[in-house]
Design a protein around this motif. Structure first.
Motif, PDB file in Angstrom:
ATOM      1  N   HIS A 182      70.038 -21.983   6.722  1.00  0.00           N
ATOM      2  CA  HIS A 182      69.935 -21.177   7.939  1.00  0.00           C
ATOM      3  C   HIS A 182      71.125 -21.422   8.871  1.00  0.00           C
ATOM      4  O   HIS A 182      71.637 -20.488   9.486  1.00  0.00           O
ATOM      5  CB  HIS A 182      68.629 -21.474   8.668  1.00  0.00           C
ATOM      6  CG  HIS A 182      67.419 -20.892   8.015  1.00  0.00           C
ATOM      7  ND1 HIS A 182      67.187 -19.547   7.949  1.00  0.00           N
ATOM      8  CD2 HIS A 182      66.365 -21.480   7.386  1.00  0.00           C
ATOM      9  CE1 HIS A 182      66.041 -19.323   7.325  1.00  0.00           C
ATOM     10  NE2 HIS A 182      65.526 -20.492   6.962  1.00  0.00           N
ATOM     11  N   ASN A 231      63.333 -29.698   0.630  1.00  0.00           N
ATOM     12  CA  ASN A 231      63.137 -28.302   1.009  1.00  0.00           C
ATOM     13  C   ASN A 231      63.594 -28.037   2.440  1.00  0.00           C
ATOM     14  O   ASN A 231      64.330 -27.084   2.691  1.00  0.00           O
ATOM     15  CB  ASN A 231      61.671 -27.904   0.832  1.00  0.00           C
ATOM     16  CG  ASN A 231      61.401 -26.497   1.286  1.00  0.00           C
ATOM     17  OD1 ASN A 231      60.882 -26.284   2.385  1.00  0.00           O
ATOM     18  ND2 ASN A 231      61.736 -25.526   0.454  1.00  0.00           N
ATOM     19  N   ALA A 258      66.811 -25.990   3.659  1.00  0.00           N
ATOM     20  CA  ALA A 258      66.529 -24.821   4.506  1.00  0.00           C
ATOM     21  C   ALA A 258      67.326 -24.897   5.806  1.00  0.00           C
ATOM     22  O   ALA A 258      67.873 -23.889   6.269  1.00  0.00           O
ATOM     23  CB  ALA A 258      65.037 -24.736   4.804  1.00  0.00           C
ATOM     24  N   SER A 266      54.909 -20.757   6.205  1.00  0.00           N
ATOM     25  CA  SER A 266      55.919 -20.383   5.221  1.00  0.00           C
ATOM     26  C   SER A 266      55.271 -19.722   4.003  1.00  0.00           C
ATOM     27  O   SER A 266      55.705 -18.657   3.548  1.00  0.00           O
ATOM     28  CB  SER A 266      56.717 -21.621   4.799  1.00  0.00           C
ATOM     29  OG  SER A 266      57.560 -21.333   3.731  1.00  0.00           O
ATOM     30  N   ALA A 289      63.379 -25.423  10.651  1.00  0.00           N
ATOM     31  CA  ALA A 289      63.594 -26.391   9.574  1.00  0.00           C
ATOM     32  C   ALA A 289      63.839 -27.791  10.136  1.00  0.00           C
ATOM     33  O   ALA A 289      63.401 -28.783   9.541  1.00  0.00           O
ATOM     34  CB  ALA A 289      64.765 -25.954   8.699  1.00  0.00           C
TER      35      ALA A 289
END
Length: 117
Positions: free
Chosen positions: A87, A79, A83, A21, A98
């Protein structure tokens, strides 16, 4: 012994995902800008998020303090959960990465409580 293996494997997977990432945030910036814009996120978050991920990995692997490590796990957890939903909501098919990261965070956190790194 199984907990120790699960800890190191999950922490390794988490580390690889976060480094991948960070790499993309810095070196494929235009691609990431497109993702962020598609999801409605401000693009000025890209670099601070990359730096936060690096600092989180340093906190996990450096093992400086228990509370710092807890904050790093919390940051990674929020996070990857955010995420995943970002998505999933834009239906770009990237939510599985994720989800794998979320499983790695949870596994690393709970097995790490029983392992002395």
């Amino acid at each position: 012994m199984l907990k120790k293996i699960l800890y190191w494997v999950s922490t390794g997977i988490l580390t690889l995902i976060m480094l991948f990432s960070v790499y993309n945030y810095f070196f494929n910036h235009e691609l990431i800008v497109g993702f962020f814009e598609n999801m409605g996120y401000p693009t000025y978050l890209i670099y601070p998020l990359a730096i936060a991920k690096i600092l989180g990995l340093i906190a996990l692997w450096g093992n400086f303090s228990k509370s710092l490590k807890e904050w790093a796990y919390a940051g990674f957890f929020f996070n990857v959960v955010l995420a995943f939903f970002a998505h999933y909501m834009v239906s770009d098919g990237e939510h599985m990465g994720a989800l794998i990261a979320a499983i790695a965070v949870i596994t690393s956190y709970f097995t790490g409580k029983h392992v002395r790194p």
